[in-house]
Design an enzyme around this catalytic site. Structure first.
Site, PDB file in Angstrom:
ATOM      1  CD  GLU A 187      -3.357  -0.782   0.208  1.00 35.56           C
ATOM      2  OE1 GLU A 187      -3.178   0.504  -0.259  1.00 35.56           O
ATOM      3  OE2 GLU A 187      -3.779  -1.685   0.104  1.00 35.56           O
ATOM      4  CD  GLU A 239     -14.039   4.265  -3.210  1.00 38.51           C
ATOM      5  OE1 GLU A 239     -13.962   3.724  -4.034  1.00 38.51           O
ATOM      6  OE2 GLU A 239     -13.483   4.036  -2.108  1.00 38.51           O
ATOM      7  CG  HIS A 254     -10.224  -6.381  -3.919  1.00 35.02           C
ATOM      8  ND1 HIS A 254     -11.018  -5.183  -3.625  1.00 35.02           N
ATOM      9  CD2 HIS A 254      -9.208  -6.282  -2.837  1.00 35.02           C
ATOM     10  CE1 HIS A 254     -10.447  -4.511  -2.506  1.00 35.02           C
ATOM     11  NE2 HIS A 254      -9.617  -4.994  -1.917  1.00 35.02           N
TER      12      HIS A 254
END
Length: 368
Positions: A187, A239, A254
């Site tokens: 990340e 978002e 994912h």
């Protein structure tokens, strides 16, 4: 002395991110929140409980009416509605009301699960994040995105619910195994790639210190990543636009995470997805092959995977899994690509053919 970052919404501070080197100042931070007469429930997993639960309880017992704890078995497979239901039952049986507070003590699984329970119990109660993994300290604890997995679909059920405090004790990095530590680097490298070219190259320049977990260098790194995420969240708290840039590497990541039955840690899957997105960016002419190679080498430097070779996956499987991602928009996959290192954008016109070619490259094992 603490480092402090304030997160704002509509011009007002909604919570602080506090970086400390121990849990000792936690009581003082809690006392500032005006919850001394409230009950606190620490939500944590079995691994973290054995390391930190007693220390945190000892700190909080001095400033709060009552401190309870709810502990669940460690593992991504516990991040589901069954565990949330058990937490609801515990809170009801112990008479937690709307003014009481939950505390998420642990990594991303705990933070997401506890945050979702806080968002939905009695239509919403307050909660505090105490992240103990590198990944949660720079990513999941910040921004109010909470959720649980459903039928192996990552974070499919969730809510936006901001914490009232994020308290990071950087000393917890010392107890992480290498896999957990490097997962956080997935990340962190992403932050540099999407928003800060200088920071991205700074990571490479300080690789030895980061890998040996030098306290001062790690604190600087966490602080910078927190600032990047804070800025994006402030601009787009729900978002609806800019914040989607933080999903760089997550579209493929994912899907891979799900197909691997969560046997690969999240940050490792983000690394694979990021390399794939960088490859697609290069194929579109935004990055040179030299830059693509350098990005791959950066992930490798921090012991992150950049190839799916020998993973028993095929491109069609991964592509199909991306179609079930929560980031789909009207049946279209939203891909985050790079115009250049440090400058990401959202692309809605990535064809299945382009994705399949990217996956074939990842599965080809060009980089070991």
């Amino acid at each position: 002395m603490a480092d402090r970052i304030s997160v704002h919404k509509d011009g007002e501070t909604i919570y602080d991110i506090v970086l400390e080197t121990s849990f000792a100042p936690l009581a003082e931070e809690i006392s500032k929140l005006g919850i001394m007469e409230r009950k606190l429930c620490i939500v944590t997993d079995s691994n973290v409980a054995s390391l930190y639960l007693d220390s945190v309880k000892k700190c909080l017992n001095t400033v709060c009416l009552k401190v309870d704890s709810f502990c669940f078995p460690a593992g991504e497979e516990q991040k589901n509605l069954n565990t949330v239901q058990e937490l609801y039952q515990y809170l009801i049986q112990n008479h937690y009301d709307r003014k009481d507070v939950l505390i998420a003590l642990g990594g991303g699984v705990t933070g997401d699960l506890c945050g979702y329970a806080a968002a939905t119990y009695l239509r919403g109660i307050r909660f505090i994040q105490i992240p103990t993994t590198l990944l949660s300290q720079v990513d999941s604890s910040i921004g109010g995105k909470t959720g649980v997995d459903f039928d192996a679909y990552k974070n499919m059920i969730g809510a936006f619910h901001m914490p009232i405090l994020v308290y990071t004790n950087t000393e917890t990095l010392c107890t992480l195994n290498e896999e957990q530590y490097t997962s956080g680097m997935g990340e962190i490298i992403k932050h540099g790639l999407i928003k800060n070219r200088d920071y991205y190259y700074w990571l490479g320049e300080h690789k030895e210190a980061i890998l040996r977990r030098d306290p001062d260098v790690c604190r600087t790194m966490i602080l910078e990543s927190d600032k990047i995420k804070r800025t994006v969240v402030e601009q787009d708290p729900m978002e609806k636009g800019e914040r989607a840039l933080l999903n760089f590497g997550h579209t493929l990541g994912h899907a891979i995470e799900k197909l691997m039955n969560f046997q690969l840690l999240h940050g490792h899957c983000v690394a694979l997805g990021s390399v794939g997105a960088a490859y697609l960016s290069a194929k579109r002419g935004f990055l040179s092959m030299e830059e693509l190679n350098q990005i791959c080498q950066m992930f490798l430097t921090f012991h992150l995977p950049v190839s799916l070779k020998n993973r028993q996956l095929n491109p069609e499987m991964i592509l199909a899994a991306t179609k079930n991602d929560k980031k789909m928009d009207s049946g279209v996959i939203q891909f985050v690509l790079l115009r250049q290192i440090g400058n990401a954008y959202i692309e809605r016109k990535v064809s299945d053919t382009e994705i399949l070619k990217t996956l074939q490259w990842l599965l080809g094992g060009s980089y070991e």
